[in-house]
Design a protein around this motif. Structure first.
Motif, PDB file in Angstrom:
ATOM      1  N   LYS A  28      43.038  33.070  51.753  1.00 16.57           N
ATOM      2  CA  LYS A  28      44.489  33.084  51.622  1.00 16.57           C
ATOM      3  C   LYS A  28      44.952  34.518  51.866  1.00 16.57           C
ATOM      4  O   LYS A  28      44.224  35.467  51.583  1.00 16.57           O
ATOM      5  CB  LYS A  28      44.915  32.647  50.217  1.00 16.57           C
ATOM      6  N   ILE A  29      46.177  34.646  52.379  1.00 20.76           N
ATOM      7  CA  ILE A  29      46.723  35.968  52.696  1.00 20.76           C
ATOM      8  C   ILE A  29      48.000  36.183  51.890  1.00 20.76           C
ATOM      9  O   ILE A  29      48.879  35.320  51.873  1.00 20.76           O
ATOM     10  CB  ILE A  29      47.035  36.097  54.200  1.00 20.76           C
ATOM     11  N   LEU A  30      48.075  37.333  51.251  1.00 21.24           N
ATOM     12  CA  LEU A  30      49.271  37.728  50.507  1.00 21.24           C
ATOM     13  C   LEU A  30      49.854  38.950  51.192  1.00 21.24           C
ATOM     14  O   LEU A  30      49.169  39.967  51.365  1.00 21.24           O
ATOM     15  CB  LEU A  30      48.876  38.044  49.070  1.00 21.24           C
ATOM     16  N   LEU A  31      51.129  38.846  51.612  1.00 24.46           N
ATOM     17  CA  LEU A  31      51.808  39.934  52.309  1.00 24.46           C
ATOM     18  C   LEU A  31      52.938  40.444  51.423  1.00 24.46           C
ATOM     19  O   LEU A  31      54.059  39.961  51.485  1.00 24.46           O
ATOM     20  CB  LEU A  31      52.362  39.424  53.650  1.00 24.46           C
ATOM     21  N   PRO A  32      52.637  41.414  50.542  1.00 20.77           N
ATOM     22  CA  PRO A  32      53.689  41.968  49.689  1.00 20.77           C
ATOM     23  C   PRO A  32      54.510  42.976  50.486  1.00 20.77           C
ATOM     24  O   PRO A  32      54.225  43.223  51.657  1.00 20.77           O
ATOM     25  CB  PRO A  32      52.905  42.645  48.566  1.00 20.77           C
ATOM     26  N   GLY A  33      55.492  43.568  49.847  1.00 15.06           N
ATOM     27  CA  GLY A  33      56.229  44.602  50.554  1.00 15.06           C
ATOM     28  C   GLY A  33      57.422  45.123  49.797  1.00 15.06           C
ATOM     29  O   GLY A  33      58.186  44.361  49.228  1.00 15.06           O
ATOM     30  N   VAL A  34      57.534  46.431  49.793  1.00 16.74           N
ATOM     31  CA  VAL A  34      58.713  47.133  49.301  1.00 16.74           C
ATOM     32  C   VAL A  34      58.953  48.228  50.319  1.00 16.74           C
ATOM     33  O   VAL A  34      58.033  48.954  50.677  1.00 16.74           O
ATOM     34  CB  VAL A  34      58.467  47.748  47.906  1.00 16.74           C
ATOM     35  N   GLY A  35      60.157  48.340  50.822  1.00 18.64           N
ATOM     36  CA  GLY A  35      60.431  49.376  51.814  1.00 18.64           C
ATOM     37  C   GLY A  35      61.419  48.917  52.846  1.00 18.64           C
ATOM     38  O   GLY A  35      62.291  48.092  52.569  1.00 18.64           O
ATOM     39  N   GLU A  36      61.267  49.419  54.056  1.00 22.09           N
ATOM     40  CA  GLU A  36      62.223  49.207  55.139  1.00 22.09           C
ATOM     41  C   GLU A  36      61.549  48.422  56.265  1.00 22.09           C
ATOM     42  O   GLU A  36      60.412  48.694  56.636  1.00 22.09           O
ATOM     43  CB  GLU A  36      62.706  50.587  55.600  1.00 22.09           C
ATOM     44  N   ALA A  37      62.274  47.443  56.822  1.00 30.59           N
ATOM     45  CA  ALA A  37      61.677  46.481  57.753  1.00 30.59           C
ATOM     46  C   ALA A  37      61.099  47.119  59.013  1.00 30.59           C
ATOM     47  O   ALA A  37      59.978  46.793  59.415  1.00 30.59           O
ATOM     48  CB  ALA A  37      62.703  45.411  58.115  1.00 30.59           C
ATOM     49  N   ALA A  38      61.840  48.005  59.668  1.00 29.81           N
ATOM     50  CA  ALA A  38      61.365  48.586  60.930  1.00 29.81           C
ATOM     51  C   ALA A  38      60.073  49.369  60.724  1.00 29.81           C
ATOM     52  O   ALA A  38      59.116  49.243  61.493  1.00 29.81           O
ATOM     53  CB  ALA A  38      62.445  49.471  61.545  1.00 29.81           C
ATOM     54  N   THR A  39      60.021  50.151  59.658  1.00 32.81           N
ATOM     55  CA  THR A  39      58.818  50.935  59.358  1.00 32.81           C
ATOM     56  C   THR A  39      57.653  50.018  59.017  1.00 32.81           C
ATOM     57  O   THR A  39      56.517  50.239  59.470  1.00 32.81           O
ATOM     58  CB  THR A  39      59.094  51.897  58.183  1.00 32.81           C
ATOM     59  N   ALA A  40      57.912  48.978  58.227  1.00 34.97           N
ATOM     60  CA  ALA A  40      56.847  48.044  57.840  1.00 34.97           C
ATOM     61  C   ALA A  40      56.293  47.322  59.064  1.00 34.97           C
ATOM     62  O   ALA A  40      55.062  47.169  59.202  1.00 34.97           O
ATOM     63  CB  ALA A  40      57.370  47.046  56.820  1.00 34.97           C
ATOM     64  N   MET A  41      57.161  46.884  59.986  1.00 31.99           N
ATOM     65  CA  MET A  41      56.673  46.220  61.198  1.00 31.99           C
ATOM     66  C   MET A  41      55.838  47.175  62.041  1.00 31.99           C
ATOM     67  O   MET A  41      54.812  46.784  62.595  1.00 31.99           O
ATOM     68  CB  MET A  41      57.849  45.673  62.019  1.00 31.99           C
TER      69      MET A  41
END
Length: 194
Positions: free
Chosen positions: A40-53
């Protein structure tokens, strides 16, 4: 075993703590090879979309996640990245969900960012099993996905938005299940059973 995608976007420790509390086995990884064979894959995230992509692309993880056949759960920014486009940084995202992510609008009594407890409703799919209409979950965000046929929970903060999304083996929560008490534990537990 759950693989938590490590791409330098915050909240990993709180996600780890929530999984540990449930007795789940997990590992952190930024390796495309390890993530591609995860149970299984967990994709968390806090921050800004362009930088994360950009970080996902640098690590060759965008295609791995797009091509995943195992269950995938995106959290907060992670859910937004599973959508088609984000206004934040005018970012083309992974395109799993055709939803567009837009900035929430401030108004009288409506502060941005949307931070704190809010209700979820219009619940669908096995990810929401045992969660009641109107249960509270914890949000911290300024952008949200619009509502469409893949919306499996809605929330209102000045306007209605997708609190959660689901499509085939892909799921997303705009809220933070790891900070949402018993409701969040239930959602994680449901994901572990998928």
């Amino acid at each position: 075993m759950i693989t938590i995608v490590d791409y330098d976007t915050g909240n990993l420790r709180s996600v780890e703590n929530a999984l540990r509390k449930l007795g789940a086995q997990y590992r952190l990884s930024s390796s495309a090879q390890e993530i591609s064979v995860a149970e299984k894959i967990l994709l968390p995230g806090v921050g800004e979309a362009a930088t994360a992509m950009e970080k996902l692309r640098e690590r060759s993880l965008a295609e791995v996640i797009r091509g995943a056949t195992q269950p995938v759960l995106g959290i907060c920014l992670g859910m937004q990245l599973l959508c088609s486009h984000s206004e934040e940084g005018d970012s083309e995202c992974l395109g799993i969900f055709p939803n567009r992510v837009r900035r929430l609008t401030a108004a009288a009594g409506i502060k941005i960012p949307h931070m704190g407890w809010n209700r979820i409703s219009s619940l669908k799919t096995k990810l929401m099993t045992g969660v009641a209409e109107g249960d509270y979950v914890y949000y911290v965000h300024s952008y949200a996905a619009d509502i469409n046929g893949f919306t499996i929970a809605t929330t209102n903060h000045g306007t209605d938005f997708s609190g959660a999304l689901g499509r085939d083996n892909f799921f997303g929560c705009q809220f933070h299940p790891e900070k949402s008490g018993g409701v969040g534990e239930r959602i994680f537990s449901n994901f572990l059973k998928i």
